[in-house]
Design a protein around this motif. Structure first.
Motif, PDB file in Angstrom:
ATOM      1  N   ASP A  37      -5.907   5.822   8.553  1.00  0.00           N
ATOM      2  CA  ASP A  37      -5.407   5.831   9.772  1.00  0.00           C
ATOM      3  C   ASP A  37      -6.400   5.443  10.893  1.00  0.00           C
ATOM      4  O   ASP A  37      -5.838   5.499  12.209  1.00  0.00           O
ATOM      5  N   ALA A  38      -7.727   5.300  10.787  1.00  0.00           N
ATOM      6  CA  ALA A  38      -8.831   5.281  11.579  1.00  0.00           C
ATOM      7  C   ALA A  38      -9.502   4.041  11.324  1.00  0.00           C
ATOM      8  O   ALA A  38      -9.796   3.643  10.421  1.00  0.00           O
ATOM      9  N   ASP A  85     -11.239   3.522   8.066  1.00  0.00           N
ATOM     10  CA  ASP A  85     -10.728   3.237   7.065  1.00  0.00           C
ATOM     11  C   ASP A  85     -10.473   1.491   7.037  1.00  0.00           C
ATOM     12  O   ASP A  85      -9.941   1.121   6.087  1.00  0.00           O
ATOM     13  N   ASP A  94      -7.482   7.816   2.346  1.00  0.00           N
ATOM     14  CA  ASP A  94      -7.944   8.820   3.437  1.00  0.00           C
ATOM     15  C   ASP A  94      -7.185   9.942   3.298  1.00  0.00           C
ATOM     16  O   ASP A  94      -5.910  10.060   2.939  1.00  0.00           O
ATOM     17  N   ASP A 123      -7.690  13.033   6.019  1.00  0.00           N
ATOM     18  CA  ASP A 123      -7.389  13.555   7.345  1.00  0.00           C
ATOM     19  C   ASP A 123      -6.653  12.644   8.244  1.00  0.00           C
ATOM     20  O   ASP A 123      -7.118  11.524   8.389  1.00  0.00           O
ATOM     21  N   GLY A 124      -5.271  12.880   8.805  1.00  0.00           N
ATOM     22  CA  GLY A 124      -4.520  12.226   9.478  1.00  0.00           C
ATOM     23  C   GLY A 124      -3.928  11.194   8.784  1.00  0.00           C
ATOM     24  O   GLY A 124      -2.909  10.314   9.199  1.00  0.00           O
ATOM     25  N   THR A 125      -4.026  10.943   7.359  1.00  0.00           N
ATOM     26  CA  THR A 125      -3.289  10.270   6.724  1.00  0.00           C
ATOM     27  C   THR A 125      -2.648  10.661   5.842  1.00  0.00           C
ATOM     28  O   THR A 125      -1.306  10.944   5.813  1.00  0.00           O
TER      29      THR A 125
HETATM   30 MG   LIG Z   1      -8.496   9.573   9.073  1.00  0.00          MG
END
Ligand SMILES: [Mg+2]
Length: 292
Positions: free
Chosen positions: A218-219, A222, A9, A11-13
């Motif tokens: 992260d979300a 995922d 992933d 974004d955020g990962t």
């Molecule tokens: Mg993410």
């Protein structure tokens, strides 16, 4: 020969949730490049956005975009094309479901009841996209270049969103909750796309025949991907609780958040795989020696 293929992933990962920077993961990315371990983005972002990010990070392989609704494979990877694949001068695309236009037509059925509780990301102005996402002026138009999934800014309550998702499912589509948006897909998804691509890579590239699949996310969007790969890395997020993938084992949770957590977890998993491989090689050499 490579021990693994990493599906990640963004974004955020691999990218920081707030700043979109991957700086903390760059040394780990360079080390993976040296070891010949491919890193394949698997993201809700569009191809236009992902091409740009991949170039910055030195990733020149396939990319899974729009939440797994489509996979773009560069010509130089020399994987066999699927029937009806779209292409441009450098890559071809395997898609799993309906076009965004068809998804929108289906969603129109729900718009009388729900239309005031969501807005399509593609209908927003650059300025609106920038204020919701924190993207800069150059990146905002790329976020709207969607072809295989409809991305919604949810304006209603979380309970509304669950009821809306049920009605979307009744239309044979599904909603996926991302870090910022709700994505409506006709079919496919990160897990299906990763499974499809990993099978293809192992079947067509002899050097990858024994490569394990490693996912990082992260979300909530995922979770299915984190459940289908051989090994998984859950990266801590600064904004939401850790999701809960159902696995019997083979999962690592990072201590650090975002790209620093990505680097920490991926390095640990790859080192573990390489140690296992060395042990296996040593055992087989010993076996050969004894047999001789
Ligand atoms: Mg993410």
């Amino acid at each position: 020969m490579s021990v693994a293929v990493i599906y990640t992933d963004l974004d955020g990962t691999l990218l920081d949730h707030h700043t979109y920077s991957a700086d903390a993961a760059k040394p780990a990315l360079a080390a993976l490049r040296k070891r010949g371990v491919p890193v394949i983005p698997c993201t809700s972002k569009t191809r236009a956005e992902t091409v740009h990010i991949a170039a910055e990070l030195g990733l020149d392989g396939p990319m899974i975009v729009e939440n797994g609704a489509a996979v773009w494979i560069p010509e130089h990877w020399k994987l066999s094309r699927t029937d009806g694949a779209l292409s441009d001068e450098s890559a071809w695309c395997h898609s799993f479901g309906l076009s965004r236009g068809m998804i929108r037509r289906q969603l129109a059925i729900l718009s009388i009841e729900w239309g005031n509780r969501y807005q399509s990301l593609c209908d927003l102005s650059d300025r609106q996209v920038m204020s919701i996402t924190g993207l800069d002026a150059a990146s905002a138009p790329r976020a709207r270049e969607r072809h295989y999934c409809e991305t919604l800014v949810w304006l209603g309550t979380p309970a509304d969103r669950i009821a809306f998702a049920e009605q979307v499912e009744a239309l044979d589509m599904r909603c996926v909750q991302g870090g910022r948006f709700v994505h409506v897909l006709a079919s496919g998804g990160k897990a299906e796309a990763v499974r499809w691509l990993h099978h293809k890579i192992r079947a067509e590239w002899p050097a990858f025949r024994g490569a394990v699949s490693v996912s990082a996310g992260d979300a909530e969007n995922d979770v299915a991907m984190l459940e289908v790969t051989d090994l998984a890395l859950l990266v801590r997020s600064p904004v939401f609780e850790l999701p809960n993938p159902k696995r019997a084992g083979g999962i690592v949770i990072s201590d650090q958040i975002g790209p620093a957590g990505w680097a920490e977890g991926i390095e640990m998993l790859i080192e573990r795989l390489e140690e296992e491989e060395d042990r296996g090689r040593l055992l087989s050499q010993r076996h050969d020696h004894n047999a001789a």
